[in-house]
Write a protein that holds these residues in place. Sequence first.
Motif, PDB file in Angstrom:
ATOM      1  N   MET A 206     -15.996 -20.959 -38.118  1.00 62.64           N
ATOM      2  CA  MET A 206     -16.691 -20.258 -39.309  1.00 62.64           C
ATOM      3  C   MET A 206     -17.390 -19.097 -38.733  1.00 62.64           C
ATOM      4  SD  MET A 206     -16.052 -21.460 -42.451  1.00 62.64           S
ATOM      5  CE  MET A 206     -17.238 -21.153 -43.655  1.00 62.64           C
ATOM      6  N   GLN A 207     -17.739 -19.259 -37.578  1.00 62.91           N
ATOM      7  CA  GLN A 207     -18.299 -18.027 -36.970  1.00 62.91           C
ATOM      8  C   GLN A 207     -17.463 -16.801 -36.750  1.00 62.91           C
ATOM      9  OE1 GLN A 207     -20.392 -18.863 -33.326  1.00 62.91           O
ATOM     10  NE2 GLN A 207     -22.207 -19.601 -34.240  1.00 62.91           N
ATOM     11  N   GLU A 208     -16.050 -17.293 -36.202  1.00 62.00           N
ATOM     12  CA  GLU A 208     -14.967 -16.388 -35.989  1.00 62.00           C
ATOM     13  C   GLU A 208     -14.463 -15.680 -37.369  1.00 62.00           C
ATOM     14  OE1 GLU A 208     -12.939 -15.531 -32.907  1.00 62.00           O
ATOM     15  OE2 GLU A 208     -15.018 -15.786 -32.678  1.00 62.00           O
ATOM     16  N   ALA A 209     -14.424 -16.509 -38.349  1.00 62.27           N
ATOM     17  CA  ALA A 209     -14.249 -15.932 -39.654  1.00 62.27           C
ATOM     18  C   ALA A 209     -15.183 -14.745 -40.289  1.00 62.27           C
ATOM     19  CB  ALA A 209     -14.130 -17.050 -40.727  1.00 62.27           C
ATOM     20  N   VAL A 210     -16.596 -15.284 -39.988  1.00 60.69           N
ATOM     21  CA  VAL A 210     -17.319 -14.216 -40.376  1.00 60.69           C
ATOM     22  C   VAL A 210     -17.527 -13.033 -39.785  1.00 60.69           C
ATOM     23  CG1 VAL A 210     -19.918 -13.892 -40.561  1.00 60.69           C
ATOM     24  CG2 VAL A 210     -18.931 -15.925 -41.529  1.00 60.69           C
ATOM     25  N   ALA A 211     -17.129 -13.213 -38.326  1.00 62.71           N
ATOM     26  CA  ALA A 211     -17.175 -11.981 -37.458  1.00 62.71           C
ATOM     27  C   ALA A 211     -16.071 -11.145 -37.762  1.00 62.71           C
ATOM     28  CB  ALA A 211     -16.749 -12.528 -35.951  1.00 62.71           C
ATOM     29  N   HIS A 212     -14.903 -11.520 -38.377  1.00 66.25           N
ATOM     30  CA  HIS A 212     -13.733 -10.731 -38.917  1.00 66.25           C
ATOM     31  C   HIS A 212     -13.963 -10.297 -40.407  1.00 66.25           C
ATOM     32  CE1 HIS A 212     -12.107 -12.548 -35.319  1.00 66.25           C
ATOM     33  NE2 HIS A 212     -11.527 -11.460 -35.180  1.00 66.25           N
ATOM     34  N   GLY A 213     -15.186 -10.700 -41.084  1.00 68.30           N
ATOM     35  CA  GLY A 213     -15.142 -10.061 -42.454  1.00 68.30           C
ATOM     36  C   GLY A 213     -14.929 -10.922 -43.442  1.00 68.30           C
TER      37      GLY A 213
END
Length: 418
Positions: free
Chosen positions: A178-185
């Motif tokens: 989820m952190q990765e997803a949020v970091a990619h917008g």
Amino acid sequence: MIDLRLLRDEPDLIRASQRARGESESVVDDLLAADERRRLAVQAFETLRAEQKQLGKLMPKAVGDEKAALLARTRDLAAGVKVAEAAVHDADQALRAAHLAVPNVVAPGVPAGGEDDYVVLREVGDKPDLDGPRDHLELGELLGAIDMERGAKVSGSRFPFMTGVGALLQLGLFQLAMQEAVAHGLIPVIPPVLVKPEAMEGTGFLGAHASEVYRLEADDLYLVGTSEVPLAAYHSGEIIPLDEPLRYAGWSTCFRREAGSYGKDTRGIIRVHQFDKVEMFSFCRPEDAAAEHQRLLAIEEGMLAKVELPYRVIDTAAGDLGSSAARKYDCEAWVPTQGRYRELTSTSNCTTFQARRLNVRYRDGDGRTRTAATLNGTLATPRWLVAILENHQQPDGSVRVPKALQPFVGRDVLEPLR
């Protein structure tokens, strides 16, 4: 569903897609015939309605025999219009059934053939040099991380308990995803996991995949096998802004009956009935879909790099695509005890297939409504733990925790309980 204009203009393109999938071309002819019958039924209905309206205008001025004749014709027309209207309804139903039977059109360049006809695009990372590696279940039991026996006692086969460091490792994996997803917008979402039939049908999971789906008959609701379903239906019936793609990441529990998989992957957590999953989902303009597909694939590969897994990317063959997908890339991680790569993620470009069923549209530069494109991609499931445990194991049965997961798990090595 496919675009009927494309069907009428280029039926041979649809037939070629069916051949590439290894499926019958007859569904194309059935859809063409149903489309023609529906158009003829509508034409007949509209002709009778036009005459009926014209007679209605003449009636106030008519007298005597002329009025009697008009009344008689009006009665006949009323009966005819009723019959024609029923014929249109039946033709609509037949067209929808024929329309739903045709899968998405395979994108240019997709390999033809079945499950084994994929094309390897690249291999990334070094396979570990392990002498007599333990499999993920043996490791999971040593670590107190996986309990299949009590899962079977409580719920039946293929319902594991994830315990202790297993629970921490899984939760850490999902939080990292989820952190990765949020970091990619991407917008994080926790969606409902019970959906109405139209949501399940709209995403294409009530066709060839219907046997995989759990259904609550008393409520006429379905348990989702992926959050792709509620995310796709999130904007159903809407006109959405698509100057930029709308991107979501759904974390949900998922349920699959695994019908037809008896005897396959029965050991451990490779193929289970209930699991959590982080699924990416994008709405975009059709002309942006290919680039968006590459974007989702890059996020998946970035996540695999974070957990330090050797993997390969394959271009899935047409016969192994789901009915909604025009193209699909799989990322497969190396599983040492099996001596082969196994799928951890996939990302599919569904073009306008799902959005047409769900009536998700946007306005183009001229203000006209157009059908959106949809794409999906997996970012984490418990199956990742299979590859993590096996690739990072050490001779004493301990398992090194990938650096990106250490803050979530609270340690850098998982030690055996005994």
